[in-house]
Structure formats: C-alpha cells, structure tokens
Design an enzyme around this catalytic site. Structure first.
Site, PDB file in Angstrom:
ATOM      1  N   PRO A  48       1.023  -0.976   0.100  1.00  0.00           N
ATOM      2  CA  PRO A  48      -0.010  -0.143   0.240  1.00  0.00           C
ATOM      3  C   PRO A  48       0.829   1.598  -0.212  1.00  0.00           C
ATOM      4  O   PRO A  48       1.519   1.473   0.861  1.00  0.00           O
ATOM      5  CB  PRO A  48      -0.680  -0.616   1.295  1.00  0.00           C
ATOM      6  CG  PRO A  48      -0.720  -1.509   1.574  1.00  0.00           C
ATOM      7  CD  PRO A  48       0.897  -2.362   1.468  1.00  0.00           C
ATOM      8  N   GLU A  49       0.909   2.176  -0.938  1.00  0.00           N
ATOM      9  CA  GLU A  49       1.063   3.328  -1.003  1.00  0.00           C
ATOM     10  C   GLU A  49       0.230   4.198  -0.999  1.00  0.00           C
ATOM     11  O   GLU A  49      -1.108   3.998  -0.607  1.00  0.00           O
ATOM     12  CB  GLU A  49       2.078   3.409  -2.229  1.00  0.00           C
ATOM     13  CG  GLU A  49       3.210   2.643  -2.705  1.00  0.00           C
ATOM     14  CD  GLU A  49       3.908   2.495  -3.740  1.00  0.00           C
ATOM     15  OE1 GLU A  49       4.466   3.179  -4.459  1.00  0.00           O
ATOM     16  OE2 GLU A  49       4.540   1.347  -3.934  1.00  0.00           O
ATOM     17  N   ARG A  67       2.352 -10.895   7.618  1.00  0.00           N
ATOM     18  CA  ARG A  67       3.617 -10.707   7.502  1.00  0.00           C
ATOM     19  C   ARG A  67       4.167  -9.627   9.028  1.00  0.00           C
ATOM     20  O   ARG A  67       5.305  -9.984   9.382  1.00  0.00           O
ATOM     21  CB  ARG A  67       4.361  -9.926   6.860  1.00  0.00           C
ATOM     22  CG  ARG A  67       4.315 -11.169   5.107  1.00  0.00           C
ATOM     23  CD  ARG A  67       4.862 -10.395   3.932  1.00  0.00           C
ATOM     24  NE  ARG A  67       6.157 -10.363   4.300  1.00  0.00           N
ATOM     25  CZ  ARG A  67       7.410  -9.797   3.183  1.00  0.00           C
ATOM     26  NH1 ARG A  67       6.105  -9.823   1.810  1.00  0.00           N
ATOM     27  NH2 ARG A  67       9.024  -9.525   3.708  1.00  0.00           N
TER      28      ARG A  67
END
Length: 267
Positions: A2-3, A108
């Site tokens: 996600p940016e 993660r």
DNA sequence: AATGGGACCTGCGCGC
DNA sequence: TGCGCGCAGGTCCCAT
C-alpha cells in the site's frame, strides 16, 4: 504494497463505512501488531470510544477519537483493513457499534497499530516530507537542487516527499523518461517539472482506479484495485516497453526491484 | 552526510 | 509430488 493511492482509497471508504461509529470491543489475535501501549491498555483505552475523524498522511492512516487520543495504522507491506470483516484471519478486529467487525489483517506482521496522545507528535510524522499534491513546481525544483542521491531512492524517501513507494516510483520515472539512477541534481529544470507532474498524474490516476492490487492490497470492501492494468513497467521484466517496444529491464537499487526501459530512460 | 546492508516477517513461486 | 530456497518491499537501525 500500500502506497499513497491505496491508503487514500482505504481512507475514503472508511469515511463512508465507519465514521461516527463506536468501537465496542477489540479482539486481539496477535498482539505483535500493537506497538503501543501494551495490549491490555490498548484495549481498555479504545473501548467505547467514537471514531471522529479519519486522516491520511503519506502512507499512514490516523483515526482521531472521541477520547482525544489517536489510533494510527501503518499497513507496511501486507496490511489490510476489511469491513465488514469476519475475524477469521485478522490480527486485530474492532467490533463496532453496528455489530460489524473492522478487521486488521497482516500476514507478515510488519504493520503497526499505535494508540497515542497526539499523532502529530510521532517522530515519523514530524519527519515526513510534504504531500505530493501540496508541492509546487518551484518548491520541488528547489528541493532537488542539492541532492546527489539517485532520483528513485530520493522520491521513495518519506522524509523527502511522502506517499511514494517502490511501485509508483518505477511508474513515475518511466512516464517522465528519467533513468532511476540519475543523480537528483542532474535533472534539468524541464525534467524536474515533468517529474512532479507525472508524480501527481500517476497518483491521481491510481486513486481513481482505487489502487494497485499487487501482493496483498485490496479495498476495504475486499475488492481489488484496478490500476495494475495501467502499469507500464512494474513487474514487467523482459516484456516489451509500451512506448518503444524495447525490453523492460530490472535492476536492484537500494535493495529494491527497479524496472525501467533503458531506451526511453537514458542514464 | 550519504549510502548500503540487515532485520523484521510470511507466503508464494521457482528449481530440482 | 514435495521440499527448500530466494524473493517481495516499508521502515528502522547500524556500520562504513
């Protein structure tokens, strides 16, 4: 990963879905993602508070709460916010006053939830560079002037400019026809201007298409973002350049996969 | 000061 | 088929 466009998409959806609702319970399946305070206090201090406002700064999401405190959420690489969720794969689920769950998923475990007195005091926020959309051409040119760093590394530096990650850095440089290894200060005035324009254009288009669903990113609704269709170079090693039909090349830069067209983007 | 590498993690895809 | 390995990249931290 996600940016800015993905986090902005999530922010807009959350505005519609959960703003003004109360958190009635917090279910913690993996406490590692709760970075501060400790789990027990995190739960206690979040219970029965209302989500008053949602803000995005770079890639960071902020919930301003009725208690006066703020919940900050960084999705890092694999974080997801899903509403309504089912709690099955979530690291943390927030049960809201409508009886539904807001799930924070993160395979993660790089993601970070923080409950803080004031988000503006976070070191990360204080050091954050300007939002791309707040930059003028002159300001941007001035910022690049003395920087000898490779241009791709620089535009991914959140202290320099906020919101751009590896994927969009590759896309933006291709569109501006700038080689990722060029020293920032070596860009001509024209190139600097074009680079800022492409940064704004690519990010705006990606927001329009609700982000790029590569890796784990999905919208709050669970649907993918559609911008992948419009990627020019990212994850296209050895495939033909859409502009010149040359081969897209992949190199490592700062340890990150860097895709570019060696014909269109000269060193 | 700026750069490079490792750490944090898990899941996936690849080669054998 | 199945296993082990390398890789993916946002951010921080440390060494040079």
């Amino acid at each position: 990963m996600p940016e800015l466009p993905e986090v902005e998409t999530i922010k807009r959806e959350l505005d519609k879905a959960i703003l003004g609702k109360k958190v009635v319970d917090i279910i913690v399946n993996n406490a590692k993602v709760i970075r501060e305070p400790k789990k027990e206090r995190f739960i206690k201090e979040l219970k029965n508070i209302v989500i008053k406002k949602i803000i995005r700064k770079g890639k960071l999401l902020i919930f301003e709460l009725s208690s006066g405190k703020d919940l900050t959420i960084h999705l890092k690489m694999t974080g997801q916010l899903i509403y309504p969720g089912n709690g099955k794969t979530s690291r943390v689920s927030f049960k809201l006053s409508d009886g539904k769950l807001l799930d924070f998923n993160d395979s993660r475990l790089f993601g970070e939830l923080k409950l803080v007195d004031n988000w503006q005091n976070l070191k990360f926020v204080k050091e954050l560079g300007l939002e791309p959309f707040d930059l003028t051409e002159n300001k941007f040119k001035e910022m690049l002037e003395k920087k000898k760093t490779k241009i791709k590394i620089l535009i991914m530096d959140q202290k320099f400019i906020s919101g751009i990650g590896n994927l969009y850095a590759n896309e933006v440089l291709f569109r501006a026809k700038i080689h990722p290894q060029r020293p920032a200060s070596s860009l001509s005035g024209k190139e600097k201007g074009l680079l800022l324009k492409e940064i704004k254009d690519v990010l705006s288009e990606a927001i329009h298409y609700k982000g790029s669903s590569v890796d784990q990113y999905v919208q709050v609704s669970g649907r993918p973002g559609e911008y992948v269709k419009y990627h020019q170079v990212y994850d296209r090693e050895n495939e033909p350049c859409f502009r010149c039909k040359g081969k897209v090349k992949k190199i490592a830069l700062g340890g990150r996969g860097t895709y570019f067209c060696p014909v269109c983007q000269k060193l």
